[in-house]
Structures are given as C-alpha cells and as structure tokens.
Design an enzyme around this catalytic site. Structure first.
Site, PDB file in Angstrom:
ATOM      1  N   CYS A  29      34.859  -0.070 -31.323  1.00 29.44           N
ATOM      2  CA  CYS A  29      33.568  -0.195 -31.879  1.00 29.44           C
ATOM      3  C   CYS A  29      33.017  -1.855 -31.893  1.00 29.44           C
ATOM      4  O   CYS A  29      33.569  -2.280 -31.237  1.00 29.44           O
ATOM      5  CB  CYS A  29      33.480   0.629 -33.045  1.00 29.44           C
ATOM      6  SG  CYS A  29      34.496  -0.270 -34.607  1.00 29.44           S
ATOM      7  N   MET A  30      32.175  -1.816 -32.798  1.00 22.04           N
ATOM      8  CA  MET A  30      31.537  -3.266 -33.065  1.00 22.04           C
ATOM      9  C   MET A  30      32.667  -4.233 -33.198  1.00 22.04           C
ATOM     10  O   MET A  30      32.509  -5.334 -33.043  1.00 22.04           O
ATOM     11  CB  MET A  30      30.473  -3.148 -34.091  1.00 22.04           C
ATOM     12  CG  MET A  30      29.177  -2.776 -33.254  1.00 22.04           C
ATOM     13  SD  MET A  30      27.885  -3.014 -34.231  1.00 22.04           S
ATOM     14  CE  MET A  30      27.373  -4.738 -33.969  1.00 22.04           C
TER      15      MET A  30
END
Length: 493
Positions: A29-30
């Site tokens: 993810c980020m």
C-alpha cells in the site's frame, strides 16, 4: 536512495520472513510491504525491526512491514524479483523455534492474542473492502491534483485552451471508477475480475437513462462505487453458483453469460436505485453532521483516527470518501481526519525535545518527520509514539483539537473538503475545495494543522511522560535503538 539500496533492503528482509518458500503473496500500500506467509513462526520479528529501512511491523491478515512512502514502492518490486529468482529449495526450511516456550511466544501468542482481538468478521470484511480501493489511490491522487490545477486555471482565466484538456484528464478516471471497483471486487472475492468489471460498467453506460426503475428513469453513474461494489459482489456469487452445476463442456459459454446477465438485471432494476439512495444519504448525513455538530464531530473524528491507522482500518473509509466526492465534488471528512497526523507530528517533536540524550530515538524522529508533515503517520506511530505509550494518547488529543477547529468552521458555514483521497498533511493543500473558495479553505485547514501541532506538542511535553519514563528513556542507548516498533496494540499509558 539508489536501486542497489532498495534491492539490499529487499535482500535483507527476505530471509527474515522465512525465505522465498515461505512467501505466498506480495503486495504493497502507500507505506507497507504486505506479505502472505505459509508459516508465521518462521518470521524473525526482532531482526526485521533492526533492518535500517524498516520502520515497524504489523502482524495482520498479511504480514506488513512498514517502509514508508516512496521506499515501499521501490523495495516491493525488488522483493518480488528476489522471490521469483530464488532457486527451488534443496534443503529444509529454517528451523522452527527450538522450544515449546519459544514457539508459544513467537507463534501462538501472536496469533491468538492479536488476531483474536482484530480478526473479527467485521474487521476482516472492512479490510477486504479496503483491498478493493487501495490500488486505486494513485489514480485518485493524480486526477485530484490535476482537477485542482484545472480549477485554479479556470478561476484565474489563464491558459483557457488547456482547461478543457485538463478537465478531460482529471475526469476520465472518475467517470469510469465504477468499472475499476467492480474489477477489483471480483478479484478480491474470488471471482473472474473482468466479469465484475463488466457488470459494474452497466452503471456508467449512458444508455441506462432510457431505463425506468422505481417510477423514475435511471441516471448514468447512479449508485456510483457502492452500486459497483454490490453488483460485482453479486456477480461473484452467481459465478460460483454456475460453476457448481453448469457442465464443463458449455461452462465457457453459459457461466460468463449468466454472470453478467443476472446481476446486470438486478443492478438495473434494484441496485442502482438503492445504492443511489444510500450514497445520497451518506452525503446528507455528512453535511448535517458538520453543519449542526461540527466542533464535536471534528473532536471525535480527529481523536479516533490514529487508532484506525494503527489497526490498518483507515483504508475502509475510502468508499465513503469516494461516495462523498461523487456526491458533492469533495469529501468533507478527509481534512478533519488529517488532523490526527498533525497531532502525531506535534507529539513527536515534543518527544524529541523531552529526550535530548536519547540519540537513537531522536534520529528516528528526524527521519520520520518529513513523511509526517506530508500526512504519512505510520513511521511516527510505529517508530515513536506507540512504543512509548503515553505519547500515542497525547497525539490523539492533538488530532482531536485540530479536528474540532476544522469542524467548528464547517459548523459556521466555512465548509470545505478534498477533491481526492490519499494524501493528507501539507500534501492535501492542492486538493482543497469548497463553496466559499480556495482561500478560506486553505486558511482553515492551515489553522487546523497549527492547532493540531501545538496541542499535540503541549499535551505530550507536559503529560506524555512519567518521571520514571524520563529517567529510563533520557539516556544514550548507543547505536541500536532502545525502542522497537511493536505490534499495532497500544502500549499501556
């Protein structure tokens, strides 16, 4: 950092998670490298935390290694390449912990204690929904920033020939986001992704305007991402049902046809209308919540968001943000929730000044603060406040204060929001918009950040440490950090 550095980080991580044979899936993810594992007991937690690029670990439905923004997107492909390139195992995998006590400590205790608290059906469902939307975040950010730039050019009258082009670029993805949601939904829940996308595409097809349901003509896009999610999920179950009885000889013809046809009819004559009503209700509730109780609502939302980030459940809010953007052009919730990051930053700065002799922790804070100012709070959570305990609570106090400030101005009529989701902190400024104009939105948001920084700092500086904590922590631990980021459970205050 150079590509060699990212590959070195991946190479350092791989053996500590049990080697390539222990890895079943890789995603990110980020900020986190998310790894599926065959045997959790083979992971060397403490050694992983000691890897310089690792900011923390989270044991969840997947094993998550916090690397921070930017770094994770570069380390992940290197990690995947190492897993693919690894030769078949010729020897037995690394030995399990030698004693029953060690196995209990490293395996059973983690699985039973943590997952018993976190792996509830509701939380698992929320994480699966988050998995649908997380891959869409880069496009949402890019298109949102382009939309903001286009708004500035429109209002200023500059480059009029470019404005239509930017509008098309910014709006193209959002006009078809239902298709991407449908594709990812089917993929996440075990169906054929393209069939989920095909059913969801019905929602945005212009021809639905000719169809009448519940006494009114449908509108293209009615129901938005909520309708797309429901339609694709229904398609998954229809596909599974078909696989149980359709003969293999005609499966390739019958199953795709029924998977698109039956959910498509339900979508047109039920889901689009119902999802549209739900989406409208979410927009109405958000507007009323902030218009009538903005300060209190901001206090609660800003104060509780850090625990959601800590548990990884904040991604489950993405469908709500996306629905609000579809409803009014921006999400009013994101600027309030972003105040949690401001409280975290203020708390970290206070820790930095309260522990002048702890060089290791101060180094961690200096390296994590830039990401914190840009709204990525996980490095500070897992590297600073959460291991300390009390500063995590005082950081939440700072977030609550900033949220109350922004919520108060919403209540006074100076409402605004973000035209896209993903970034927060200073990175959210280009995405702000509202009925009162960009200037007031920037001023209120900047004021909220300032309040969050100040209250988070003050609460932590004066109440974040007991005398004993200061005695124990305000020392030079040497080159190795005294504190290592623990699991996502808050330490006792």
């Amino acid at each position: 950092m150079s590509p060699d550095t990212h590959r070195a980080t991946a190479a350092a991580i791989l053996p500590l998670v049990g080697g390539p044979d222990n890895v079943t899936s890789v995603a990110h993810c980020m900020t986190r490298l998310r790894i599926g594992l065959r045997d959790r007991a083979l992971v060397q937690d403490e050694a992983l935390k000691a890897v310089p690029a690792v900011l923390g670990v989270v044991d969840d439905d997947t094993y998550q290694i916090v690397l921070g923004p930017g770094a994770v997107a570069r380390v992940t492909p290197e990690f995947e390449a190492l897993v693919r390139e690894a030769p078949p195992a010729r020897t037995a995998p690394p030995a399990r912990p030698a004693t029953a006590g060690a196995l209990l400590e490293r395996g059973t205790a983690l699985k039973e204690a943590r997952k018993a608290r976190n792996a509830t059906p509701v939380k698992l469902l929320l994480r699966r929904i988050a998995n649908i939307f997380v891959p869409l975040i880069p496009a949402l950010i890019g298109c949102g920033i382009i939309a903001g730039l286009n708004g500035l050019l429109t209002n200023s009258g500059l480059l009029p020939a470019v404005v239509p082009a930017l509008a098309a670029i910014a709006s193209g993805f959002m006009s078809l986001i239902a298709v991407f949601v449908g594709y990812n939904t089917a993929k996440e829940f075990g169906g054929t992704p393209v069939l989920g996308g095909a059913v969801a595409a019905i929602i945005v097809f212009p021809g639905v305007a000719k169809i009448e349901a519940f006494g009114q003509h449908l509108a293209p896009g009615q129901g938005g991402v909520l309708g797309a999610l429901a339609a694709a999920l229904l398609a998954v179950y229809v596909e599974r049902w078909c696989r149980t009885w359709v003969p293999q000889a005609v499966d390739n013809l019958v199953t795709p046809t029924l998977t698109v046809l039956l959910p498509g009819l339900v979508t047109l004559f039920g889901l689009m209308y119902l999802a549209g009503e739900v989406a409208g209700g979410i927009g109405w509730f958000a507007d009323r919540l902030l218009a009538t109780g903005g300060a209190f609502a901001g206090l609660v939302l800003g104060g509780l968001f850090l625990p959601l980030v800590m548990l990884g459940l904040h991604q489950a809010l993405i469908p709500i943000h996306t629905t609000l953007i579809e409803h009014s052009g921006y999400t009013v919730l994101l600027p309030i929730l972003a105040m949690a990051g401001a409280g975290q930053v203020g708390a970290a700065i206070a820790v930095y000044y309260r522990l002048p002799r702890n060089r290791s922790l101060r180094t961690t804070i200096k390296s994590a603060l830039p990401a914190g100012f840009l709204g990525v709070g996980e490095p500070l959570i897992y590297g600073v406040s959460l291991p300390l305990g009390r500063p995590f609570v005082t950081a939440c106090v700072g977030g609550a204060a900033g949220g109350a400030f922004v919520g108060l101005f919403n209540q006074l009529g100076a409402g605004f929001g973000s035209t896209a989701i993903g970034p927060s902190g200073w990175a959210l400024f280009p995405l702000l918009d509202g009925p009162t104009g960009l200037g007031p939105a920037i001023a209120v948001y900047a004021g909220g950040l300032s309040v969050g920084y100040a209250v988070g700092f003050a609460a932590t500086y004066f109440f974040g440490f007991t005398p004993q904590m200061l005695t124990d922590l305000n020392t030079d631990p040497g080159p190795s950090p005294t504190l290592t980021p623990p699991s996502p459970e808050p330490a006792p205050a």
